[in-house]
Design a protein around this motif. Structure first.
Motif, PDB file in Angstrom:
ATOM      1  N   UNK A 116     -27.888  -6.278 -10.649  1.00  0.00           N
ATOM      2  CA  UNK A 116     -26.926  -7.379 -11.495  1.00  0.00           C
ATOM      3  C   UNK A 116     -27.120  -8.412 -10.658  1.00  0.00           C
ATOM      4  N   UNK A 117     -27.121  -8.449  -9.024  1.00  0.00           N
ATOM      5  CA  UNK A 117     -27.259  -9.619  -8.551  1.00  0.00           C
ATOM      6  C   UNK A 117     -28.813 -10.466  -8.519  1.00  0.00           C
ATOM      7  N   UNK A 118     -29.705  -9.372  -8.763  1.00  0.00           N
ATOM      8  CA  UNK A 118     -30.930 -10.214  -8.968  1.00  0.00           C
ATOM      9  C   UNK A 118     -30.876 -10.952 -10.244  1.00  0.00           C
ATOM     10  N   UNK A 119     -30.376 -10.521 -11.398  1.00  0.00           N
ATOM     11  CA  UNK A 119     -30.201 -10.892 -12.673  1.00  0.00           C
ATOM     12  C   UNK A 119     -29.605 -12.269 -12.441  1.00  0.00           C
ATOM     13  N   UNK A 120     -28.331 -12.110 -11.752  1.00  0.00           N
ATOM     14  CA  UNK A 120     -27.466 -13.379 -11.347  1.00  0.00           C
ATOM     15  C   UNK A 120     -28.068 -14.736 -11.010  1.00  0.00           C
ATOM     16  N   UNK A 121     -28.797 -14.205  -9.702  1.00  0.00           N
ATOM     17  CA  UNK A 121     -29.643 -15.117  -8.969  1.00  0.00           C
ATOM     18  C   UNK A 121     -30.795 -15.878  -9.860  1.00  0.00           C
ATOM     19  N   UNK A 122     -31.551 -14.975 -10.522  1.00  0.00           N
ATOM     20  CA  UNK A 122     -32.409 -15.804 -11.483  1.00  0.00           C
ATOM     21  C   UNK A 122     -31.744 -16.808 -12.318  1.00  0.00           C
ATOM     22  N   UNK A 123     -30.889 -16.567 -13.135  1.00  0.00           N
ATOM     23  CA  UNK A 123     -30.376 -17.363 -13.973  1.00  0.00           C
ATOM     24  C   UNK A 123     -29.597 -18.455 -13.355  1.00  0.00           C
ATOM     25  N   UNK A 171     -11.880  -1.279 -12.927  1.00  0.00           N
ATOM     26  CA  UNK A 171     -13.133  -1.600 -13.143  1.00  0.00           C
ATOM     27  C   UNK A 171     -13.496  -2.677 -12.036  1.00  0.00           C
ATOM     28  N   UNK A 172     -14.953  -2.288 -11.753  1.00  0.00           N
ATOM     29  CA  UNK A 172     -15.669  -3.438 -10.758  1.00  0.00           C
ATOM     30  C   UNK A 172     -16.074  -4.462 -11.759  1.00  0.00           C
ATOM     31  N   UNK A 173     -16.004  -5.752 -11.320  1.00  0.00           N
ATOM     32  CA  UNK A 173     -16.719  -6.852 -12.131  1.00  0.00           C
ATOM     33  C   UNK A 173     -17.410  -7.820 -11.285  1.00  0.00           C
ATOM     34  N   UNK A 174     -18.759  -8.243 -11.779  1.00  0.00           N
ATOM     35  CA  UNK A 174     -19.490  -9.116 -11.279  1.00  0.00           C
ATOM     36  C   UNK A 174     -19.716 -10.289 -11.933  1.00  0.00           C
ATOM     37  N   UNK A 175     -19.335 -11.420 -11.598  1.00  0.00           N
ATOM     38  CA  UNK A 175     -19.358 -12.702 -12.724  1.00  0.00           C
ATOM     39  C   UNK A 175     -20.323 -13.750 -12.065  1.00  0.00           C
ATOM     40  N   UNK A 176     -21.176 -14.330 -12.588  1.00  0.00           N
ATOM     41  CA  UNK A 176     -21.874 -15.539 -12.248  1.00  0.00           C
ATOM     42  C   UNK A 176     -21.578 -17.011 -13.200  1.00  0.00           C
ATOM     43  N   UNK A 177     -21.745 -18.066 -12.806  1.00  0.00           N
ATOM     44  CA  UNK A 177     -21.311 -19.207 -13.809  1.00  0.00           C
ATOM     45  C   UNK A 177     -22.611 -19.852 -14.314  1.00  0.00           C
ATOM     46  N   UNK A 204     -43.315 -13.696 -15.725  1.00  0.00           N
ATOM     47  CA  UNK A 204     -44.298 -12.732 -16.327  1.00  0.00           C
ATOM     48  C   UNK A 204     -44.253 -11.070 -15.749  1.00  0.00           C
ATOM     49  N   UNK A 205     -43.541 -11.045 -14.633  1.00  0.00           N
ATOM     50  CA  UNK A 205     -43.544  -9.880 -13.970  1.00  0.00           C
ATOM     51  C   UNK A 205     -42.236  -8.858 -14.332  1.00  0.00           C
ATOM     52  N   UNK A 206     -41.243  -9.836 -15.260  1.00  0.00           N
ATOM     53  CA  UNK A 206     -40.133  -9.170 -15.641  1.00  0.00           C
ATOM     54  C   UNK A 206     -40.404  -7.880 -16.610  1.00  0.00           C
ATOM     55  N   UNK A 207     -39.762  -6.683 -16.465  1.00  0.00           N
ATOM     56  CA  UNK A 207     -40.424  -5.782 -17.167  1.00  0.00           C
ATOM     57  C   UNK A 207     -38.911  -5.428 -18.233  1.00  0.00           C
TER      58      UNK A 207
END
Length: 537
Positions: A442-449, A469-475, A498-501
């Motif tokens: 989740x954090x890897x995705x958040x940092x990318x965007x 419930x545990x919630x992870x949000x990014x802006x 290109x390396x995203x799978x």
């Protein structure tokens, strides 16, 4: 350990592997435990008491090795094979010192100029290692013996007591033998040779150490095991050589009796063209033939996708093995650097030149900080090493371990992390590994965007909802509403890299769902959120 110690020594004396027992406790040190119940009158047990005896599963092993490592470094013992009633036997077991201290799978290196000698300096100690096959036939056999409800209950019973434990003078030494502590590195060895190396979930073993014979193995003051000195390295070498030899004997026996599933070919695909030609011999209907061709193309595409997913899974397994190796080998340099720094403090105090002394103090302080960084990295990797038992932990601690691994990306992209105060004392009794993996993806995705976002104030928010419930949000940018569920499917990714799978979130959902949790995404007022919710308690 006291009781087992006495029983094992008696057996070693009987087998002439030990001249006499080492007395570590007096007869009055032993005790018995009884269960009694006065709710229902009974004449079954005298005085209405039932003696609680030792766990009988220990006598129903498939393979066993009992013996000792001599003071010269040779391994001597007896190997028992009880896998099949019609071919049970026991034979002497001997490994010369040269093989005990030199095994192919050992990857330990010289560090800071410390050369590992071939001198055996641990002293004589004893061992009792019992191996259980985990194939369906073996589990069925145990299920009948213990009258369990089925394979699942029997496997769970085994899982509770597996481990290679160490005792010294009759007292257990932690953390050796705990299910999530693969201190022998058997998991790493098994990846390289799965048919011959015995898995950690198959071993119920005990190693018996004594004073002063084995005092070269120094226990840490915080009771977290032995120091990683030369004696401990040779100690692990000796035990690994034993496990390798017993694994080979087990493998040869299983091959001889054709035990285990045999697969002739793992990669051969069905011949679709032969099937299509067969259809053509049955009919000349072009519509039916076209439908068969279309169906075979869909099957071929599905097999291609499965092959790609398997290839990626193999890469993940290799990566996990590499992480495990790094984690375990970090322990020794961290320990040695710490000990050297401790010694340097006294030496620096004897330097008379003030400038030179200050230079030394500055350099040692930098080394200390670097060592602390290495130790923090090791701690951050710990949840990823193996699949542990359920244990009490704080999700916030796990979240912070993952954040530490992403420190560079978070800092360079000026991302602020906000933590909900309710999480500080919130705990779970679950598999921490599942949450470490989930937070990492989740954090890897958040940092990318976020790093590709035009917003000036980038944020990641970790919070606890009212339903726990545990919630992870990014802006960062919102997720297309039509893709909110689709992003959890294999192969789906919207990243431009290109390396995203497209396997990270899919693996996360699969992992959580098999352990009573669910994950879903939604666009909240603060940005895209990923919610981890417990579905089964």
């Amino acid at each position: 350990p006291l009781y087992l110690n006495i029983k094992i020594q008696e057996e070693l004396v009987e087998k002439a592997l030990l001249d006499s027992k080492i007395q570590i406790s007096l007869p009055e040190s032993t005790f018995e435990i009884f269960f009694s119940c006065n709710l229902i009158p009974t004449n079954t047990y005298p005085n209405n008491q039932l003696l609680i005896s030792e766990f009988s599963i220990l006598s129903h092993y498939d393979y066993r090795l009992i013996g000792k490592i001599t003071s010269e470094g040779n391994a001597e013992g007896i190997y028992y094979c009880n896998r099949l009633i019609e071919d049970s036997f026991n034979i002497p077991f001997n490994i010369p010192k040269k093989e005990v201290l030199s095994i192919e799978s050992d990857r330990l290196r010289n560090i800071n100029g410390i050369k590992l000698s071939e001198t055996y300096s641990i002293g004589e100690f004893y061992f009792d290692i019992r191996i259980f096959d985990r194939d369906p036939e073996s589990i069925d056999k145990l299920s009948k013996i213990f009258n369990t409800s089925g394979k699942k209950e029997t496997s769970a019973l085994l899982d509770q007591i597996i481990g290679l434990r160490i005792s010294k003078n009759g007292f257990g030494v932690k953390p050796y033998g705990e299910e999530d502590k693969d201190w022998m590195g058997l998991g790493q060895m098994r990846v390289q040779n799965p048919t011959e190396i015995i898995g950690t979930n198959q071993v119920i073993g005990n190693i018996f150490l004594f004073s002063p014979q084995n005092d070269a193995l120094n226990e840490k003051t915080n009771r977290e095991g032995f120091f990683e000195n030369e004696a401990f390295i040779n100690f692990k070498k000796a035990l690994r050589s034993i496990m390798i030899q017993i694994g080979k004997k087990r493998h040869n026996y299983r091959e001889k009796h054709n035990i285990g599933r045999k697969i002739k070919s793992r990669n051969t695909r069905p011949d679709s063209s032969r099937f299509l030609n067969f259809i053509k011999t049955l009919t000349t209907d072009s519509e039916a033939i076209n439908e068969a061709e279309s169906y075979l193309k869909e099957i071929t595409t599905t097999l291609d996708n499965l092959e790609n997913s398997l290839t990626f899974s193999q890469r993940l397994a290799t990566l996990g093995s590499g992480l495990e190796l790094v984690y375990h080998e970090l322990a020794q340099p961290i320990s040695i650097i710490g000990k050297c720094l401790f010694g340097l403090k006294f030496s620096i105090g004897q330097v008379n030149n003030l400038d030179l002394r200050n230079d030394f103090l500055t350099e040692t302080d930098q080394i200390r900080k670097s060592n602390e960084t290495l130790n923090s990295l090791k701690s951050s990797l710990e949840p990823a090493i193996g699949r542990s038992k359920k244990a009490k932990f704080k999700p916030l601690d796990t979240f912070n371990k993952v954040l530490y691994l992403l420190t560079k990306d978070i800092s360079s992209n000026k991302i602020d992390v906000e933590i909900d105060g309710k999480l500080k004392e919130y705990t779970l009794n679950d598999h921490e590994y599942n949450f470490w993996i989930s937070f990492l993806n989740i954090l890897n995705n958040g940092v990318y965007w976020l790093q590709n976002s035009s917003t000036s104030e980038r944020k990641i928010i970790f919070s606890l909802d009212n339903d726990n419930s545990l919630r992870i949000t990014n802006n960062g940018p919102l997720i297309d509403p039509g893709e909110l569920d689709n992003i959890f499917n294999y192969g789906v990714t919207h990243k431009q890299d290109k390396k995203s799978t497209g396997l990270g979130l899919a693996f996360t959902r699969s992992l959580l769902s098999t352990n009573g949790w669910d994950i879903y995404a939604e666009n909240s007022s603060k940005g895209p959120s990923f919610i981890l919710k417990q579905t089964k308690t």
